[in-house]
Design an enzyme around this catalytic site. Sequence first.
Site, mmCIF file in Angstrom:
data_model
loop_
_atom_site.group_PDB
_atom_site.id
_atom_site.type_symbol
_atom_site.label_atom_id
_atom_site.label_comp_id
_atom_site.label_asym_id
_atom_site.label_seq_id
_atom_site.Cartn_x
_atom_site.Cartn_y
_atom_site.Cartn_z
ATOM 1 N N ASN A 49 -4.269 -2.359 6.574
ATOM 2 C CA ASN A 49 -3.903 -1.078 5.713
ATOM 3 C C ASN A 49 -3.269 -0.278 6.578
ATOM 4 O O ASN A 49 -4.251 0.716 7.138
ATOM 5 C CB ASN A 49 -4.702 -0.610 4.770
ATOM 6 C CG ASN A 49 -3.742 0.374 3.797
ATOM 7 O OD1 ASN A 49 -2.738 0.745 3.987
ATOM 8 N ND2 ASN A 49 -4.741 0.441 2.630
ATOM 9 N N ARG B 96 -0.736 -4.481 4.164
ATOM 10 C CA ARG B 96 -0.130 -3.831 2.983
ATOM 11 C C ARG B 96 1.123 -3.372 3.153
ATOM 12 O O ARG B 96 0.917 -2.450 4.179
ATOM 13 C CB ARG B 96 -1.404 -2.928 2.532
ATOM 14 C CG ARG B 96 -0.860 -2.228 1.533
ATOM 15 C CD ARG B 96 -1.787 -0.907 1.122
ATOM 16 N NE ARG B 96 -1.532 -0.343 -0.120
ATOM 17 C CZ ARG B 96 -1.628 1.025 -0.345
ATOM 18 N NH1 ARG B 96 -2.185 1.899 0.673
ATOM 19 N NH2 ARG B 96 -1.060 1.695 -1.558
ATOM 20 N N HIS C 233 0.348 0.816 -6.578
ATOM 21 C CA HIS C 233 -1.035 0.016 -6.825
ATOM 22 C C HIS C 233 -1.048 -1.379 -7.462
ATOM 23 O O HIS C 233 -1.881 -1.771 -7.993
ATOM 24 C CB HIS C 233 -1.821 0.877 -8.016
ATOM 25 C CG HIS C 233 -2.396 2.223 -7.513
ATOM 26 N ND1 HIS C 233 -2.387 3.087 -8.141
ATOM 27 C CD2 HIS C 233 -2.590 2.979 -6.406
ATOM 28 C CE1 HIS C 233 -2.818 4.397 -7.550
ATOM 29 N NE2 HIS C 233 -3.048 4.169 -6.238
ATOM 30 N N ARG D 163 -1.612 15.463 -7.353
ATOM 31 C CA ARG D 163 -0.208 15.171 -7.686
ATOM 32 C C ARG D 163 -0.182 15.557 -9.233
ATOM 33 O O ARG D 163 -1.079 15.215 -10.004
ATOM 34 C CB ARG D 163 0.228 13.535 -7.759
ATOM 35 C CG ARG D 163 0.396 13.182 -6.182
ATOM 36 C CD ARG D 163 0.607 11.951 -6.027
ATOM 37 N NE ARG D 163 0.483 11.294 -4.847
ATOM 38 C CZ ARG D 163 -0.094 10.163 -4.741
ATOM 39 N NH1 ARG D 163 -0.313 9.121 -5.808
ATOM 40 N NH2 ARG D 163 -0.430 9.544 -3.650
ATOM 41 N N GLU E 184 -8.419 -4.626 -3.001
ATOM 42 C CA GLU E 184 -6.999 -5.013 -2.563
ATOM 43 C C GLU E 184 -6.866 -5.773 -1.735
ATOM 44 O O GLU E 184 -5.770 -6.578 -1.481
ATOM 45 C CB GLU E 184 -6.063 -3.748 -2.285
ATOM 46 C CG GLU E 184 -5.766 -2.822 -3.742
ATOM 47 C CD GLU E 184 -5.692 -1.462 -3.686
ATOM 48 O OE1 GLU E 184 -6.710 -0.631 -3.304
ATOM 49 O OE2 GLU E 184 -4.698 -0.990 -3.919
#
Length: 352
Positions: A7, A64, A153, A214, A337
């Site tokens: 990643n 990823r 995601h 956010r 993940e």
Amino acid sequence: MKILVINSGSSSIKYKLFEMPSARLVTKGAIDHIGEEGSEFANHYSGLKVILSEINHIEAVGHRVVHGAEKFKKPVIVDQNVIKGIKKCCTIAPLHNPANLSGILACQKLLPGIKQVAVFDTAFHQSIPDYAFIYGLPYDYYQKMGIRKYGFHGTSHEYVAHEASRILKKPLKEIKLITCHLGNGSSITAVDKGKSVDTSMGFTPLEGLVMGTRCGDTDPALITHIMHKKKLDTKQMDFILNKESGLKGISGLSNDMRLLEEKANTGNKRALLAVSIFVYRIRKYIGAYMAALGGCDAVVFTAGIGENQAGIRDKICSGLFDNLRKKPKILVIPTNEELMIAKQAYNLISAV
Ligand code: ADP
């Protein structure tokens, strides 16, 4: 088969090495501060060189990649065309795709001849129907600029959906789920028959829930209003929406939900307000997705907040399903993940 999962972020590389198909985690690690002043790593290449010097017998690499737009609907083996495609997506994911690509290019140099697989965060959401992914904007913005909901995601939502199907002993093809990935970045997905049919993040990861920093859903007219009033340019406005808003902006304290829960429980009003807004927005999305799905088998919680903060989960679920004849189960499933990427890379490589 040993598969290294990478990643590669703007200033960091996280990695996990799996033995597949047993899914045994062999080793994991991370390096930070890539490209920063005074760092020993000038770029992703020098960082990966150090990582790879400590790992032997890598047989494949899974990467990823945040944005695959409409081009990448599933994982792909990296070749020149794929690299071109990922480069093209950099214009709509300027913060993420360039770093993901640097990791791929560095691996190509350092591990020549080793198969590399790109797994896209957006791919799981490519099953969302047009009436859920088109915005109420001029249609040619979609056709000419690719402006639509993409969702993110995806690897995490897909992983927990598979796990939920296993836990509930119900085939993925028959299952309806609402998966809540609640971390610093948060998103909710409606899963029908194992496929994503709607998700809260949009063209960028800014849409949807109130997150760590956010803002999530907001009145779009506010953006131009604030820019005008505070004389901000697009870069400054972007920074406020992405880095100074959400839990941090509301509470004035922090984006860390553990701290906010503690402060809220000991009477800090702004912390309580931030927690309440976070919870309320999630309840609204769950309600909306219950309607979109026509009921669901389970609501799944995952990621930092979803997995670890029972108090927040209780607030979200409190009384939510009281009037339903068939109440969804509540599941807490740790996301993984990297394992999902390793599985997808293994499946793809084994099939060719
Ligand atoms: P991201 O991967 O998006 O940075 P995480 O999934 O690590 O985020 O989640 C971070 C959020 O989860 C923070 O608000 C943090 O306070 C909260 N959290 C609660 N418990 C834990 C935990 N045990 N470990 C990590 N984060 C936790």
